[in-house]
Scaffold this motif. Structure first.
Motif, short mmCIF file in Angstrom:
data_model
loop_
_atom_site.label_atom_id
_atom_site.label_comp_id
_atom_site.label_asym_id
_atom_site.label_seq_id
_atom_site.Cartn_x
_atom_site.Cartn_y
_atom_site.Cartn_z
N TYR A 123 29.88 36.59 35.96
CA TYR A 123 29.10 35.57 35.28
C TYR A 123 29.11 35.84 33.79
CZ TYR A 123 25.30 38.90 34.39
OH TYR A 123 24.57 39.95 33.93
N LYS A 137 22.32 32.75 33.64
CA LYS A 137 23.59 33.29 34.13
C LYS A 137 24.44 32.15 34.71
CE LYS A 137 21.76 37.87 35.38
NZ LYS A 137 20.34 37.63 35.03
N LEU A 138 25.64 31.98 34.16
CA LEU A 138 26.57 30.97 34.65
C LEU A 138 27.57 31.66 35.58
CD1 LEU A 138 27.81 28.11 34.61
CD2 LEU A 138 29.15 28.84 32.60
N PRO A 139 27.52 31.39 36.91
CA PRO A 139 28.46 32.03 37.83
C PRO A 139 29.86 31.46 37.69
CG PRO A 139 27.12 30.43 39.00
CD PRO A 139 26.60 30.47 37.59
N LEU A 140 30.85 32.37 37.70
CA LEU A 140 32.23 31.94 37.43
C LEU A 140 33.23 32.52 38.42
CD1 LEU A 140 32.06 32.11 33.55
CD2 LEU A 140 32.28 30.04 34.92
N LEU A 184 26.49 42.06 40.21
CA LEU A 184 26.61 40.99 39.22
C LEU A 184 27.21 41.62 37.97
CD1 LEU A 184 23.19 39.11 39.56
CD2 LEU A 184 25.38 38.52 40.61
N SER A 236 26.27 34.98 30.44
CA SER A 236 24.94 34.48 30.11
C SER A 236 24.98 33.71 28.80
CB SER A 236 23.94 35.64 29.98
OG SER A 236 23.73 36.26 31.21
N GLU A 257 35.18 35.90 31.81
CA GLU A 257 34.46 36.71 32.79
C GLU A 257 35.34 37.79 33.41
OE1 GLU A 257 36.30 33.31 35.05
OE2 GLU A 257 35.24 33.54 33.13
N THR A 300 29.34 41.12 34.12
CA THR A 300 29.60 40.23 32.99
C THR A 300 30.27 41.01 31.87
OG1 THR A 300 28.55 38.58 31.53
CG2 THR A 300 27.37 40.65 31.85
N GLN A 348 29.42 24.10 37.72
CA GLN A 348 28.31 24.91 38.25
C GLN A 348 27.09 24.91 37.34
OE1 GLN A 348 29.00 27.59 41.30
NE2 GLN A 348 30.67 28.58 40.21
N GLU A 383 29.65 38.97 42.05
CA GLU A 383 29.92 37.75 41.29
C GLU A 383 30.15 38.09 39.83
OE1 GLU A 383 28.00 34.03 41.86
OE2 GLU A 383 26.85 34.76 43.58
#
Length: 296
Positions: free
Chosen positions: A277, A285-288, A4, A279, A112, A6, A38, A275
């Motif tokens: 993301y 956490k916003l997945p992008l 993950l 925050s 991101e 960012t 999302q 992924e």
């Protein structure tokens, strides 16, 4: 292992809040509210607070979704700027981007992707050759191209939209960089020609959309065209001293999908996937998008 990642320590970008299909972001001194499918949870701030903070609020138009873009218009306050500049810094890489409000909700940058810019910069600096050649496909406004050029690579930047390529050139000049090779073309056709020319690259970066059009109306559909494109990319990627990055943005794709594609076609010695993301201030956490990065 699925990573993950960012952006870190980016003073010119901040995700303030997210939820109910929207995100509230600060780009430099401008705060924007726009759709984000999302973000399914509740917002932390009230709708009144969003409207108070936002310099511009994107309103979607109905019945015009023929691609992965969401068309509409911006509801702007008088204090809103139509265009402005932000910066990004990592080690000796100092990038600048001209942002602007578009009719399809984007502003000229995907924040991101800064995690990938860092990887590009570090990987190129570690390659054991001078001025490695890097191909950036579906290159948009050029963040990855600028990162590669800042690390000393010879960069070929390919996008099907002439105005977007012009925007990328503006970002290059703002970043005090030069000598990027600009190509306005259909990505599939361009890579096929590079195969026939027996051109070899040390790095290939792909940011394919779910749907798209080439400059002459060529149709791009991710699930129909991606394998052919990747197979041709494999033919022009150096078998040593090289790297490849694949980003997938469409909802529903996991990093395992990207892993299966890259491993089956490129057989890399090592790779990492995960992924991207950002925050918000409530630590959600916003997945992008998902990515895989491999090197030889």
């Amino acid at each position: 292992m699925i990573l993950l990642e960012t952006p870190q320590n980016w003073t010119d970008y901040e995700l303030i809040d997210s939820g109910e299909g929207e995100k509230l972001e600060r780009f430099g001194n401008q705060i924007l509210a726009r759709p984000e499918p999302q973000a399914l949870w509740h917002k932390s701030l009230s709708q009144q607070e969003w409207e108070r903070l936002a310099h511009a609020y994107f309103i979607k138009k109905k019945g015009n979704r023929d691609s992965d873009n969401e068309w509409g218009e911006w509801k702007k306050k008088r204090s809103c700027q139509e265009q402005w500049i932000i910066g990004y810094q990592y080690k000796q890489m100092h990038l600048k981007f001209r942002l602007g409000l578009t009719s399809f909700k984007h502003v000229g940058i995907f924040p991101e992707q800064a995690a990938n810019w860092n990887y590009i910069y570090d990987t190129i600096m570690q390659l054991e050759i001078n001025s490695p050649s890097v191909l950036n496909l579906f290159a948009y406004t050029g963040g990855a191209s600028l990162a590669a050029r800042a690390a000393g690579a010879a960069v070929t930047h390919v996008d099907s939209v002439k105005q977007t390529v012009s925007w990328s050139r503006e970002n290059m000049e703002l970043s005090n960089l030069n000598n990027i090779r600009w190509i306005v073309d259909d990505v599939v056709k361009f890579v096929a020609r590079e195969v026939r020319r027996k051109r070899i690259y040390n790095g290939i970066i792909l940011d394919p959309p779910a749907y798209g059009r080439g400059p002459n109306g060529e149709k791009w559909i991710l699930e129909n065209n991606l394998i052919e494109l990747l197979e041709n990319c494999n033919k022009i990627l150096d078998k040593k001293n090289s790297f490849i990055i694949l980003n997938l943005y469409s909802m529903g794709y996991s990093p395992i999908v990207a892993e299966n594609l890259i491993v089956s076609i490129f057989s890399p010695k090592k790779y990492e996937m995960g992924e991207l993301y950002v925050s918000d201030k409530s630590s959600r956490k916003l997945p992008l998008g998902v990515f895989i990065r491999s090197s030889q």
